[in-house]
Design a protein around this motif. Structure first.
Motif, PDB file in Angstrom:
ATOM      1  N   LEU A   1       0.823  -1.210   0.000  1.00 35.60           N
ATOM      2  CA  LEU A   1       0.000   0.000   0.000  1.00 35.60           C
ATOM      3  C   LEU A   1       0.855   1.258   0.000  1.00 35.60           C
ATOM      4  N   SER A   2       2.084   1.134   0.473  1.00 33.46           N
ATOM      5  CA  SER A   2       3.013   2.268   0.470  1.00 33.46           C
ATOM      6  C   SER A   2       4.314   1.816  -0.187  1.00 33.46           C
TER       7      SER A   2
ATOM      8  N   MET B   1      -4.459   6.179  -2.591  1.00 36.52           N
ATOM      9  CA  MET B   1      -4.493   4.795  -2.128  1.00 36.52           C
ATOM     10  C   MET B   1      -5.448   4.646  -0.960  1.00 36.52           C
ATOM     11  N   ARG B   2      -5.434   5.613  -0.057  1.00 35.22           N
ATOM     12  CA  ARG B   2      -6.342   5.546   1.094  1.00 35.22           C
ATOM     13  C   ARG B   2      -7.801   5.534   0.639  1.00 35.22           C
ATOM     14  N   GLU B   3      -8.127   6.352  -0.331  1.00 36.95           N
ATOM     15  CA  GLU B   3      -9.501   6.410  -0.831  1.00 36.95           C
ATOM     16  C   GLU B   3      -9.900   5.093  -1.479  1.00 36.95           C
ATOM     17  N   VAL B   4      -8.965   4.479  -2.208  1.00 38.95           N
ATOM     18  CA  VAL B   4      -9.252   3.198  -2.861  1.00 38.95           C
ATOM     19  C   VAL B   4      -9.482   2.117  -1.814  1.00 38.95           C
ATOM     20  N   VAL B   5      -8.617   2.057  -0.793  1.00 39.66           N
ATOM     21  CA  VAL B   5      -8.765   1.057   0.257  1.00 39.66           C
ATOM     22  C   VAL B   5     -10.071   1.272   1.021  1.00 39.66           C
ATOM     23  N   LYS B   6     -10.416   2.514   1.250  1.00 37.37           N
ATOM     24  CA  LYS B   6     -11.680   2.828   1.926  1.00 37.37           C
ATOM     25  C   LYS B   6     -12.862   2.323   1.111  1.00 37.37           C
ATOM     26  N   ASP B   7     -12.789   2.478  -0.195  1.00 36.73           N
ATOM     27  CA  ASP B   7     -13.856   2.003  -1.077  1.00 36.73           C
ATOM     28  C   ASP B   7     -13.934   0.482  -1.069  1.00 36.73           C
ATOM     29  N   VAL B   8     -12.769  -0.174  -1.075  1.00 38.15           N
ATOM     30  CA  VAL B   8     -12.729  -1.642  -1.007  1.00 38.15           C
ATOM     31  C   VAL B   8     -13.432  -2.124   0.256  1.00 38.15           C
ATOM     32  N   ALA B   9     -13.149  -1.472   1.387  1.00 35.55           N
ATOM     33  CA  ALA B   9     -13.718  -1.882   2.669  1.00 35.55           C
ATOM     34  C   ALA B   9     -15.230  -1.664   2.751  1.00 35.55           C
ATOM     35  N   ARG B  10     -15.758  -0.827   1.888  1.00 31.36           N
ATOM     36  CA  ARG B  10     -17.210  -0.633   1.846  1.00 31.36           C
ATOM     37  C   ARG B  10     -17.911  -1.877   1.344  1.00 31.36           C
TER      38      ARG B  10
ATOM     39  N   TYR C   1      -1.859   1.775  11.915  1.00 30.73           N
ATOM     40  CA  TYR C   1      -3.124   2.502  11.943  1.00 30.73           C
ATOM     41  C   TYR C   1      -2.880   4.000  11.772  1.00 30.73           C
ATOM     42  N   SER C   2      -1.794   4.511  12.348  1.00 32.59           N
ATOM     43  CA  SER C   2      -1.488   5.940  12.210  1.00 32.59           C
ATOM     44  C   SER C   2      -1.179   6.304  10.767  1.00 32.59           C
ATOM     45  N   PHE C   3      -0.721   5.325   9.986  1.00 29.78           N
ATOM     46  CA  PHE C   3      -0.473   5.555   8.559  1.00 29.78           C
ATOM     47  C   PHE C   3      -1.767   5.473   7.744  1.00 29.78           C
ATOM     48  N   VAL C   4      -2.586   4.474   8.052  1.00 22.51           N
ATOM     49  CA  VAL C   4      -3.771   4.191   7.225  1.00 22.51           C
ATOM     50  C   VAL C   4      -4.960   5.063   7.621  1.00 22.51           C
ATOM     51  N   ARG C   5      -5.225   5.145   8.911  1.00 16.93           N
ATOM     52  CA  ARG C   5      -6.294   6.002   9.452  1.00 16.93           C
ATOM     53  C   ARG C   5      -7.673   5.689   8.859  1.00 16.93           C
ATOM     54  N   LEU C   6      -7.994   4.410   8.777  1.00 16.28           N
ATOM     55  CA  LEU C   6      -9.323   3.989   8.352  1.00 16.28           C
ATOM     56  C   LEU C   6      -9.895   3.077   9.436  1.00 16.28           C
ATOM     57  N   ALA C   7     -10.891   3.578  10.157  1.00 10.55           N
ATOM     58  CA  ALA C   7     -11.433   2.848  11.305  1.00 10.55           C
ATOM     59  C   ALA C   7     -12.241   1.623  10.907  1.00 10.55           C
ATOM     60  N   GLU C   8     -12.653   1.536   9.633  1.00 11.50           N
ATOM     61  CA  GLU C   8     -13.517   0.440   9.209  1.00 11.50           C
ATOM     62  C   GLU C   8     -12.759  -0.831   8.840  1.00 11.50           C
ATOM     63  N   LEU C   9     -11.438  -0.816   8.961  1.00 10.54           N
ATOM     64  CA  LEU C   9     -10.624  -1.973   8.612  1.00 10.54           C
ATOM     65  C   LEU C   9     -10.294  -2.809   9.844  1.00 10.54           C
ATOM     66  N   TYR C  10      -9.910  -4.068   9.608  1.00 15.26           N
ATOM     67  CA  TYR C  10      -9.281  -4.901  10.614  1.00 15.26           C
ATOM     68  C   TYR C  10      -7.785  -4.650  10.530  1.00 15.26           C
TER      69      TYR C  10
ATOM     70  N   GLN D   1       3.358  -5.329  -9.992  1.00 25.18           N
ATOM     71  CA  GLN D   1       4.740  -4.872  -9.953  1.00 25.18           C
ATOM     72  C   GLN D   1       5.061  -3.922  -8.807  1.00 25.18           C
ATOM     73  N   GLU D   2       4.104  -3.094  -8.407  1.00 24.53           N
ATOM     74  CA  GLU D   2       4.392  -2.053  -7.425  1.00 24.53           C
ATOM     75  C   GLU D   2       3.085  -1.527  -6.836  1.00 24.53           C
ATOM     76  N   PRO D   3       3.169  -0.713  -5.773  1.00 24.01           N
ATOM     77  CA  PRO D   3       1.957  -0.198  -5.138  1.00 24.01           C
ATOM     78  C   PRO D   3       0.998   0.521  -6.095  1.00 24.01           C
ATOM     79  N   SER D   4       1.525   1.199  -7.105  1.00 20.45           N
ATOM     80  CA  SER D   4       0.624   1.886  -8.040  1.00 20.45           C
ATOM     81  C   SER D   4      -0.264   0.882  -8.775  1.00 20.45           C
ATOM     82  N   GLU D   5       0.269  -0.315  -9.059  1.00 23.55           N
ATOM     83  CA  GLU D   5      -0.546  -1.353  -9.688  1.00 23.55           C
ATOM     84  C   GLU D   5      -1.526  -1.955  -8.691  1.00 23.55           C
TER      85      GLU D   5
END
Length: 316
Positions: free
Chosen positions: A57-58, A73-82, A98-107, A283-287
């Motif tokens: 992710l980073s 990336m955070r917005e994409v992960v947030k959408d995935v978790a929805r 958690y301090s990096f991701v800051r999405l409370a809806e994840l495990y 290949q990388e986080p962008s992918e």
């Protein structure tokens, strides 16, 4: 120590690197280019997403304290978790990641899965929580005093090697040597081994320019994946498609679990050919970001066309 983990496949004179990678890609094709196959496999099933952090992710950076994920990336992960139960499974301290991701809806499964916390707000499909208890699993708590002691010893011992950084991940330790001159790597390795020789209850493994120190208990990212599936009520379910994305040797335990289960897919993030139990590659986080984005887009499109019956229902 120079090679990234998992173990890099060594080129031979008869097989140039470009041909080597082409051959490897045949066995571990791009998840992005084969999204249709993955979506097809999820028909009638609930996708459950597991994500490593560093290198997934980073980007891998010189200073591990600055391994920030992008806003996109955070917005994409947030959408995935929805739409899919989603977990971050990392060697990092759970609070740190958690301090990096800051999405409370994840495990969040920190310290290689030895410290697991569920979302504070959860839906009926998040059956992991009893009452208000969100910290649902901690393995090896009896080792915490020892780990703190070893941390202090290692900080002192490695201070003579410029660039070495010891990170306390609560249930495990990381000794980073990304900023250490290559000629000093062997000396650092010897220092770490010397310290651990007095602590047989701890084991040493190696990741991407990092030494990992963990308790010698039978727990890893693969065990964490199984625990999370069981806690969600999916332990013996044929109606799920677990997807695990990671870039490091420690993620191989999770890839192997999925392979042995014959259920779901492991996706290795790597630009070079490596030995892996993963079925697909990126290949990388962008992918990774683009794969996750397209997965959600396609899931929503097909679910809408089929009245939500094409693949598993959203868990919200």
């Amino acid at each position: 120590m120079r090679a990234s983990s998992p173990t890099r496949i060594k080129s031979t004179a008869s097989l140039p690197e470009t041909e080597e990678r082409s051959s490897w890609i045949l066995h571990h094709p791009s998840a992005l280019h084969n999204l249709e196959q993955i979506i097809s496999a999820s028909r009638g099933k609930q996708i459950v997403m597991f994500l490593d952090y560093d290198g997934t992710l980073s980007p891998i950076v010189q200073d591990p304290d600055r391994a920030f994920m992008s806003r996109e990336m955070r917005e994409v992960v947030k959408d995935v978790a929805r739409y899919f139960p989603t977990a971050i499974v990392t060697g990092r301290c759970r609070d740190k990641v958690y301090s990096f991701v800051r999405l409370a809806e994840l495990y969040y499964a920190g310290s290689h899965g030895m410290d697991i916390k569920a979302p504070s707000k959860h839906s009926k499909c998040h059956r992991m929580i009893q009452g208000n208890k969100t910290v649902i699993f901690q393995a090896g708590t009896e080792f915490l005093p020892m780990i703190n002691e070893v941390y202090k010893v290692l900080v002192n011992k490695t201070s003579s090697i410029p660039g070495a950084k010891v990170e306390n991940n609560k249930f495990c330790l990381s000794v980073h040597f990304r900023c250490v001159e290559e000629k000093r790597w062997a000396a650092l390795a010897e220092q770490v081994k010397e310290v651990l020789s007095a602590y047989p209850q701890l084991k040493l493994t190696q990741g991407r320019k990092v030494f990992e120190i963990r308790p010698t208990i039978k727990w890893d990212k693969g065990k964490a994946l199984e625990f999370l599936l069981e806690s969600l009520g999916y332990a013996n379910s044929n109606d799920i498609l677990p997807v695990y994305i990671g870039d490091d040797q420690t993620d191989e335990d999770a890839f192997k679990v999925l392979r042995d289960r014959g259920q779901g897919f492991g996706i290795l993030v790597s630009k070079v050919a490596k030995k892996t139990n993963a079925a697909y590659s990126l290949q990388e986080p962008s992918e990774v970001k683009e794969f996750l984005r397209q997965l959600v887009v396609e899931w929503k499109r097909l679910s809408s066309l089929q009245g939500g019956q094409y693949i598993g229902r959203a868990h919200m």
